[in-house]
Motif scaffolding. Structure first.
Motif, PDB file in Angstrom:
ATOM      1  N   THR A 145     -65.603 -24.148   3.218  1.00  0.00           N
ATOM      2  CA  THR A 145     -65.308 -23.313   4.380  1.00  0.00           C
ATOM      3  C   THR A 145     -66.379 -22.246   4.551  1.00  0.00           C
ATOM      4  O   THR A 145     -67.073 -21.890   3.596  1.00  0.00           O
ATOM      5  CB  THR A 145     -63.955 -22.592   4.257  1.00  0.00           C
ATOM      6  OG1 THR A 145     -64.011 -21.682   3.159  1.00  0.00           O
ATOM      7  CG2 THR A 145     -62.810 -23.558   4.090  1.00  0.00           C
TER       8      THR A 145
ATOM      9  N   GLU B 247     -61.134 -24.246  12.159  1.00  0.00           N
ATOM     10  CA  GLU B 247     -59.762 -24.187  11.674  1.00  0.00           C
ATOM     11  C   GLU B 247     -59.012 -22.985  12.251  1.00  0.00           C
ATOM     12  O   GLU B 247     -57.851 -23.102  12.625  1.00  0.00           O
ATOM     13  CB  GLU B 247     -59.767 -24.119  10.142  1.00  0.00           C
ATOM     14  CG  GLU B 247     -58.403 -24.271   9.538  1.00  0.00           C
ATOM     15  CD  GLU B 247     -58.489 -24.486   8.045  1.00  0.00           C
ATOM     16  OE1 GLU B 247     -58.397 -23.485   7.303  1.00  0.00           O
ATOM     17  OE2 GLU B 247     -58.655 -25.642   7.623  1.00  0.00           O
TER      18      GLU B 247
ATOM     19  N   ARG C 214     -64.195 -25.570   8.494  1.00  0.00           N
ATOM     20  CA  ARG C 214     -63.958 -26.315   7.256  1.00  0.00           C
ATOM     21  C   ARG C 214     -64.594 -27.690   7.391  1.00  0.00           C
ATOM     22  O   ARG C 214     -64.535 -28.309   8.444  1.00  0.00           O
ATOM     23  CB  ARG C 214     -62.456 -26.452   7.005  1.00  0.00           C
ATOM     24  CG  ARG C 214     -62.093 -27.168   5.718  1.00  0.00           C
ATOM     25  CD  ARG C 214     -60.601 -27.167   5.461  1.00  0.00           C
ATOM     26  NE  ARG C 214     -60.027 -25.835   5.390  1.00  0.00           N
ATOM     27  CZ  ARG C 214     -60.011 -25.062   4.296  1.00  0.00           C
ATOM     28  NH1 ARG C 214     -60.551 -25.506   3.184  1.00  0.00           N
ATOM     29  NH2 ARG C 214     -59.452 -23.867   4.323  1.00  0.00           N
TER      30      ARG C 214
END
Length: 182
Positions: free
Chosen positions: A40, A117, A132
């Motif tokens: 991430t 996300e 991500r």
């Protein structure tokens, strides 16, 4: 030319993003801003006259650049450790081979497997996005890169002894990357 333009946009957005982050109080940010997991990254974009679509594109581009840099740093660290443990770090040819291989892995990183996300708009209009990388796509990517690296090792001008040690080091690199991803 396209890569130069993307790099220029990343640099410009990174410079303005740091300033924007400093202008906001930490307490107003959502908890996911602290997400530091392996696959991430957070991207930042200041308000734009081009509207939210341009701002969102800038933030996502910034986040993808941050993710690629994060993965590059991790691959470099693991590669150095693996070369050291395989006792081939005294050989300049092997070090050069792995330096080039690391660059190739990062340049081949499939950023198409990255998705937004979460997002957050601060009081001053600065946009923050969390992206991500799909872990399954990343695992498949690592498998392909490992096979490619081993094939290149066997086609290189390294001695058999260095190829064997380098092959062990490369397996260790990809195993460590996969283990850290999980």
């Amino acid at each position: 030319m396209k890569k130069v333009l993307i790099l220029a946009l990343l640099i410009i957005s990174a410079c303005s993003s740091k300033k924007a982050f400093m202008n906001n109080s930490r307490s107003e940010f959502p908890e996911w801003m602290n997400d530091n997991s392996e696959l991430t990254a957070v991207g930042i974009a200041t308000p734009s006259v081009g509207g939210i679509k341009l701002q969102l594109a800038k933030a996502e581009l910034d986040a993808k650049g941050n993710l690629a840099a994060k993965i590059n740093s991790e691959i470099s660290r693991i590669t150095k450790d693996a070369i050291r443990s395989a006792s081939v770090n005294e050989n300049d040819d092997v070090e050069d081979f792995f330096a080039q291989a690391t660059k190739e892995v990062v340049s081949n990183l499939p950023l198409s497997g990255v998705y937004r996300e979460k997002m957050f708009v601060a009081k001053d209009g600065t946009l923050y996005v969390l992206v991500r990388m799909d872990s399954e796509k990343f695992s498949k990517f690592l498998d392909r890169q490992e096979r490619s690296l081993i094939k290149k090792l066997h086609n290189s001008n390294l001695s058999r002894e260095n190829i064997k040690a380098s092959e062990e080091a490369s397996k260790e690199i990809f195993n460590e990357l996969e283990k850290e991803r999980n």
